[in-house]
Design an enzyme around this catalytic site. Structure first.
Site, PDB file in Angstrom:
ATOM      1  CD  GLN A  80      14.460 -12.265   2.986  1.00  0.00           C
ATOM      2  OE1 GLN A  80      13.558 -11.758   1.897  1.00  0.00           O
ATOM      3  NE2 GLN A  80      13.741 -11.589   4.622  1.00  0.00           N
TER       4      GLN A  80
ATOM      5  CB  CYS B  62       9.398 -17.539   2.161  1.00  0.00           C
ATOM      6  SG  CYS B  62       9.069 -17.308   0.073  1.00  0.00           S
TER       7      CYS B  62
ATOM      8  CG  ASN C  77       5.872  -7.249   7.974  1.00  0.00           C
ATOM      9  OD1 ASN C  77       5.790  -8.256   7.212  1.00  0.00           O
ATOM     10  ND2 ASN C  77       5.529  -5.981   7.277  1.00  0.00           N
ATOM     11  N   GLY C  78       3.008  -5.413   9.182  1.00  0.00           N
ATOM     12  CA  GLY C  78       1.777  -5.831   8.759  1.00  0.00           C
ATOM     13  C   GLY C  78       0.708  -4.816   9.199  1.00  0.00           C
TER      14      GLY C  78
ATOM     15  NE  ARG D 145      -0.004  -5.903   2.109  1.00  0.00           N
ATOM     16  CZ  ARG D 145      -1.713  -5.752   2.557  1.00  0.00           C
ATOM     17  NH1 ARG D 145      -2.604  -6.695   1.880  1.00  0.00           N
ATOM     18  NH2 ARG D 145      -1.941  -6.355   3.774  1.00  0.00           N
TER      19      ARG D 145
END
Length: 643
Positions: free
Chosen positions: A353, A384, A485-486, A509
């Site tokens: 990335q 980001c 994602n999440g 996470r």
């Protein structure tokens, strides 16, 4: 647990607090009882030392105490009443975190010439030890009797400097080798994408040519709206600032660059003529990667290092990606930045990335990666949220600069032989989603896959990810695969995510809190993992770290630092057998609870001191001058007693 006094085992009536996980009543305890239990076990038989407990309290620095519990969130209307109009919100910025070089834990190291049985080229000017006996007199004690690197590969390149040196050192201070293992690994490259000295030198001297990039950038500079681009600090301006020396080296009489899209560069006449010389590689001929129905380990800054990715691969992660790398640092040959591109042989589907905000630097960086590394895809970080990146126009800033974003994607696509992917957020502002507008354009620019984090830049982690919005965007992205994602922390969360229109899920996470989540998802079960199994996972990480960063003092302490960063997430895990209802939710805070054994309780502690104690089980005592930075606080370990 049987040794606990009645006072310690007393369970106060626990009132359910909003945002706390539901744990069975028999395991709940208070903060004082929890830490009292850990301290009593730690001191154990050494408690007879005079005034030891009092000394510990006197030396305790209030700045390193456990952070206060988070306050329950107020309703939006109440917040408006109590909040000042001009109050600035810096949620998650971590602005006070110090940026310092790693501490040197050895006053004087052993010269590499002694380890390699050669002559020191610096002679009398060398500042390191050349006498092995003298070095061993000042060297810290060995951590263990077995060296993982020696047992695995048959030899340890650190020799006497290894913190497990006794395992492979003879009585006359010679390093031993296992010939069979050495021969088995001979010629085998375990880690790829390292920066060679020759390439680093050429990058620093700006002698690396980027022919494909220059061809694309010329077409941008010859567009009708060239003046508008230059006025906005666009590609031509940024290109000039990259260094005139590089331009002069690229433009030569032998290889003139095209002045327009219609004029093609001449065909090379040296060597055999191939199809690649006369036919440009078409997008449909690029390397294909099947992203669908895969479990994607997110590129995690700091914690997503190579040893951690190896742990996740063992538990079933399908796709891995290196940590975010700055394109300008890669082009300048920074060794620390190139280390983020390293790939272990176990990573069968691996990408890197990159982050940047100018088409010229991003295109050149893509060509550099394409020519000098072995990757399966390249990802653009346009999600980001940190100020350092956003204020320069990178990360989330690209989402609001669509013209620049388009130039970057098309430029990188023109020089890559592997798929190009992008990672975005729902938007910049909390109540203004723009991803759905952007996705319709992105898929026409030539990306092979899109990853959408279901929060905006402004939200950070204050609210749950919006999976309804992710599902809407996935339908808009079709036929381009979109990963969501999440907030995925269990196989049930993953199944609910897959019920939407996404092609796969990215886990961030959740993998830090419990890296075995990939196994749980693939086997559709809740794993009530024991504390000893979790310690074995940390032991595997330790071995991988010693192999990657080195088994000398510097490598040991680097491994310890990354382990402590990881433990700051891992301590949030609540064992399945202790929960009143399964599964644990990622936004629920664990209350104070006693584990089913001492180690399980220790792993539940959110005190940095206890994380260091866990690291000492695997890496030995910390040095006297060891410091650990976390959440803007400096943790000086020499102010504490460690048993």
């Amino acid at each position: 647990m049987e040794a606990l006094s009645e006072e310690t085992t007393e369970r106060a009536t626990h009132v359910a607090v909003k945002g706390e996980a539901a744990i069975k009543q028999e395991f709940l305890t208070t903060k004082d009882a929890f830490h009292g239990f850990l301290d009593s076990e730690r001191l154990g038989s050494k408690a007879e030392k005079a005034g030891e407990n009092d000394t510990l309290k006197e030396k305790m620095d209030p700045s390193v105490e456990e952070p206060e519990a988070k306050k329950p969130k107020l309703d939006p209307e109440d917040v408006k009443k109590t909040e000042k109009p001009d109050k600035k919100r810096f949620r998650g910025q971590n602005k006070s975190r110090p940026h310092t070089k790693p501490t040197t834990y050895e006053e004087k190291r052993l010269c590499s010439s002694v380890i390699q049985n050669g002559e020191c080229k610096f002679g009398d000017k060398c500042n390191f030890y050349h006498d092995a006996a003298e070095y061993l007199a000042s060297k810290p004690a060995d951590i263990g009797e077995r060296c993982y690197v020696y047992d695995t590969f048959g030899k340890c390149e650190y020799g006497l400097a290894c913190r497990f040196a006794k395992a492979h050192t003879t009585a006359d201070l010679k390093t031993m080798e296992k010939a069979v293992l050495v021969k088995a690994y001979e010629g085998r490259t375990m880690v790829k994408n390292s920066l060679s000295k020759d390439l680093q030198y050429r990058l620093r001297k700006r002698s690396v040519t980027f022919e494909k990039s220059e061809e694309y950038l010329k077409t941008l500079c010859n567009n009708k709206d060239k003046k508008e681009h230059q006025g906005n600090g666009d590609v031509c301006t940024a290109e000039a600032s990259a260094g005139p020396k590089e331009e002069k080296e690229h433009v030569s009489p032998e290889k003139p660059l095209p002045t327009s899209p219609d004029i093609q560069p001449p065909v090379k006449t040296l060597g055999p003529l191939t199809d690649a010389d006369v036919v440009k590689l078409r997008p449909c001929e690029k390397k294909k990667v099947d992203f669908r129905d895969k479990l994607y380990l997110a590129p995690l800054t700091t914690c997503g290092n190579l040893p951690f990715r190896r742990v996740c691969k063992r538990f079933g992660a399908d796709i891995t990606c290196g940590e975010m790398a700055m394109c300008t640092n890669l082009l300048q040959g920074h060794q620390s930045e190139w280390a983020l591109l390293k790939r272990h042989e176990s990573e069968d589907l691996f990408g890197v990335q990159v982050e940047g905000c100018f088409p010229d630097t991003m295109t050149r960086c893509a060509e550099l990666i394409n020519n000098y590394t072995d990757v399966d895809f390249v990802d653009i970080n346009s999600g980001c949220p940190i100020d350092l990146v956003y204020k320069k126009g990178g990360g989330c800033g690209l989402m609001t600069r669509t013209r620049k974003f388009e130039q970057i994607i098309k430029g990188m696509n023109s020089v890559l032989d592997v798929p190009l992917t992008v990672k975005i957020r729902t938007g910049v502002q909390e109540k203004s989603n723009i991803a759905h507008k952007l996705i319709g354009e992105i898929k026409n620019w030539g990306v092979s896959m899109i990853t959408l984090h279901g929060r905006s830049r402004e939200q950070r982690y204050t609210k749950l990810a919006d999976w309804d919005y992710i599902s809407t965007c996935a339908k808009l992205a079709c036929p381009v695969p979109l990963f969501g994602n999440g907030d995925i922390l269990s196989y049930e969360d993953a199944m609910k995510a897959r019920e939407t229109s996404v092609s796969g899920v990215m886990i961030a996470r959740g993998a830090l809190i419990k890296p075995w989540i990939f196994t749980e998802i693939k086997e559709s079960r809740h794993w009530d993992i024991s504390s000893s199994e979790r310690l074995d996972i940390l032991k595997s990480f330790t071995n991988f770290g010693l192999e990657h960063w080195g088994s000398d003092t510097r490598g040991v302490e680097k491994t310890r630092n990354f382990m402590l960063e990881w433990l700051s997430f891992m301590c949030r895990y609540i064992p399945v057998g202790l929960l009143e209802r399964v599964p644990q939710k990622i936004n629920e805070r664990p209350p104070y609870y006693m584990g089913r054994d001492y180690l399980e309780s220790l792993m539940a502690s959110q005190n940095v001191e206890d994380w260091i104690r866990i690291s000492e089980m695997l890496l030995g005592p910390v040095p006297k001058n060891f410091n650990f930075y976390l959440n803007t606080k400096l943790i000086p370990t020499n102010d504490f007693l460690f048993m």
